[in-house]
Design an enzyme around this catalytic site. Structure first.
Site: not given
Length: 687
Positions: A7, A103, A305
């Protein structure tokens, strides 16, 4: 050749290093069997109205609702995006396998799928799914790649969200702008944005309409301890003074003394919302500021994350905890006692049933030495919270003393910590003490049942207070619980699926409201501007501004992720809703115009939820469709919709849901009212 698509360029660099793809090319890395390329977040977006038909280029009430037969995507028209997409498209055509390294979340899945769809990918696709960007996590992720099909429901949920935002944003913004705004102004409507603004406007009126009232509380000082009357508050000074006079010169007698042991668990690990709430409370950071900082910590590999909505860890993390703690060398004085024994496996920390795609935000164990300023502050907050959950509970003793003066009852309470447990982690600076201090700790002297002595009664005058303006922290909590004030953690968890928006999008929604000048900030307080108030007052459709209903939509999107709800059904429901909204708004005979909203002075575009809505209207009065002149009459064919008059025929408001009623003006004069038309149809049907 295996093509990895990430990404961001920074993530591509990290993955390329692990895979040995060390040759830097224009737009990608290569080496061995691998090429590693990247997007810049979204390279594609849903097509805009004018991309489907020229008839939707001009803002017109007669073209609403705009519902494409099939939604399409297009490249975002920026030279750098088009250049990078060409790199991806060229490499994808040569690849034997593609590895989706986006992601690991709903938005990341949508970004990658759209790019691959636009590039016409034909080869097999695998999915890399990791919760941190450390070298070990990347290697482990590549050792257990999943088929992309496993994440189809995640994509369907992301696509449904984007399409739903398009339907309501594009149509709602044009509808309300053309019907109610002053020439040249845009009223921005959004599936999440509008109910969020409605919460803030509702709070404005609660405060504005609040009428303060005085009340009095009766207290008594006995042995230097303040006792509170059990009779509650007095609403009049006369009643309060009468109660006070009855106590003067009398003694207090202790009726009961109870002591109870209590335990208090450490605060939960952070999800994104609770982290944003905490940083707003401590340091006044905005939700967007915190999101940008925690994203940076993730990309610097020191935390996991961040765009998560759970405060739990999955059980497979438990064996890794000692290693993470041992690597957190700046906190060795706090972790050493934990590492000397076995780490507790607490259900309040480890619970697979509370974790879906990702676990709570925790340190990875990587050194935070690269961090400075606010990033270091944020990491410290997360690190202490992570360490604290493995400490024992705080233990305390609560004492409750009941007394009486004449027939009036009094009560005093105190709490004394007997074993600090996790609170010891927060001994230090003021900010850290605030985390551990609930302000209720006080030591009471020893009381004996039956003892008595002189007391000093008093009255304390107080005034009822209006609700407080939202801060970004309290607004995030309100969005999380669809407008309900919830303090209990378990209940809050249960309500998360019905929240407004998602943790990853709420900060952007708040920023959009600031950008549109519908809300403003005074210190920490968020207030509705007159433009925001006027917009919400203009919207008569409760469906558009209902926090509860928006929460139900969010719940359905989560169910799409899990595979127990249909994405097409969700979209059809929104289409039906939009049809009903258009009919209701057009049936409003009010001609009042309000000067609210903001037209973009640079390009004449406005936000319609997730995408721009095209050119804003010129200051000319559009021709309204004739349906606005008629009352609603039930459709005799489906019995659910209403008869409407278009430009060439009569039809049903539910024509997009399958009702086939169509009566051309050549057979049924356009001078007929819907009620007369219904009578004619009914007579023909009865023959």
């Amino acid at each position: 050749m295996k093509l990895c698509i990430t990404e961001k360029p920074s993530v591509a660099k990290d993955i390329a290093k692990i895979l040995g793809a060390n040759v830097r090319n224009d737009g990608y890395y290569s080496g061995g069997d691998y090429c590693v390329t990247w997007t810049f977040g979204h390279l594609c977006q849903l097509k805009e109205p004018h991309d489907y038909t020229d008839g939707w280029k001009r803002w017109s009430l007669g073209s609403l609702p705009m519902i494409p037969a099939k939604f399409g995507i297009k490249l975002i028209p920026e030279a750098s995006y088009e250049r990078q997409f060409h790199v991806i498209e060229t490499l994808a055509a040569q690849a034997d396998e593609i590895i989706n390294c986006g992601d690991a979340g709903q938005e990341g899945e949508l970004i990658q799928r759209w790019v691959m769809q636009k590039a016409g990918v034909k080869c097999p696709v695998s999915r890399l799914w990791i919760s941190s960007l450390t070298d070990d996590a990347i290697r482990e992720g590549f050792s257990r790649l999943e088929p992309q099909q496993k994440f189809d429901n995640l994509y369907y949920a992301g696509l449904s969200r984007a399409v739903g935002d398009w339907i309501l944003g594009m149509n709602g913004t044009r509808l309300y702008s053309l019907k109610y705004s002053s020439p040249g102004n845009v009223l921005s409507i959004g599936r999440v944005q509008t109910p969020t603004l409605a919460l803030i406007v509702q709070r404005h009126f609660e405060i504005e309409n609040f009428k303060p009232e005085d009340f009095w509380e009766l207290k008594s000082l006995y042995r230097d301890v303040t006792f509170n009357s059990t009779a509650g508050r007095f609403s009049s000074i006369e009643e309060a003074e009468e109660a006070l006079a009855a106590l003067c010169g009398k003694e207090m007698t202790i009726q009961d003394v109870q002591q109870k042991q209590g335990r208090e668990s450490a605060p939960r690990l952070f999800d994104l919302t609770s982290l944003q709430v905490e940083t707003n409370k401590k340091w006044g950071w905005t939700a967007d500021q915190t999101l940008r900082l925690i994203q940076s910590l993730y990309e610097k590999k020191v935390t996991t994350y961040p765009r998560v909505d759970t405060t739990y860890l999955s059980e497979d993390i438990y064996p890794k905890v000692p290693g993470i703690l041992s690597q957190m060398t700046p906190y060795a004085t706090l972790t050493s006692s934990l590492l000397q024994g076995k780490i507790a496996k607490n259900k309040k920390v480890f619970d697979n049933s509370k974790v879906t795609d990702h676990h709570a935000i925790i340190p990875t164990g990587q050194s935070p030495s690269v961090l400075v300023g606010d990033e270091r502050k944020l990491y410290h907050l997360i690190a202490l919270r992570f360490i604290a959950v493995f400490y024992p509970d705080c233990q305390f003793m609560t004492t409750t003393v009941m007394g009486s003066v004449e027939s009036q009852g009094f009560k005093a309470t105190g709490k004394v910590i007997t074993s600090p447990g996790w609170r010891a982690v927060y001994e230090g600076s003021k900010d850290e003490k605030d985390e551990a201090n609930d302000g209720d700790d006080k030591l009471l002297p020893e009381f004996t049942i039956g003892e008595s002595g002189p007391q000093e009664p008093s009255l304390q005058k107080k005034t009822t207070q209006p609700p407080k303006y939202y801060t970004e922290g309290t607004l995030l909590r309100a969005m999380e619980s669809a407008g309900k004030t919830v303090d209990d953690e378990e209940l809050r968890d249960a309500m998360k699926e019905n929240g407004i928006g998602r943790p990853s999008t709420r900060a952007a929604i708040i920023e959009t409201l600031f950008k549109r000048r519908y809300i403003s900030r005074t210190r920490k307080s968020i207030m509705a501007t007159q433009a925001g108030i006027d917009l919400i007052n203009t919207i008569k459709e409760e469906l558009l501004k209902s926090a509860k209903l928006t929460g139900i939509w969010e719940n359905k999107l989560r169910r799409i992720e899990r595979g127990d709800y249909s994405a097409p059904q969700f979209i059809e429901e929104l289409k039906t809703l939009m049809n009903e909204i258009v009919i209701n708004v057009l049936s409003d005979n009010s001609n009042s115009k309000i000067n609210t909203g903001v037209a973009d002075s640079q390009n004449g575009k406005a936000s319609g939820g997730a995408s721009s809505v095209g050119n804003a209207p010129k200051p000319t009065k559009p021709r309204a469709p004739r349906v606005t002149k008629f009352e609603q009459v039930e459709c005799p064919m489906c019995h659910h919709g209403h008869i409407i008059k278009g430009h060439t025929a009569f039809g049903c408001s539910r024509f997009r849901e399958g009702c086939a009623l169509r009566l051309n003006f050549s057979d049924y004069p356009d001078t007929l009212t819907p009620s007369k038309l219904k009578k004619i149809i009914s007579k023909k049907s009865s023959r």
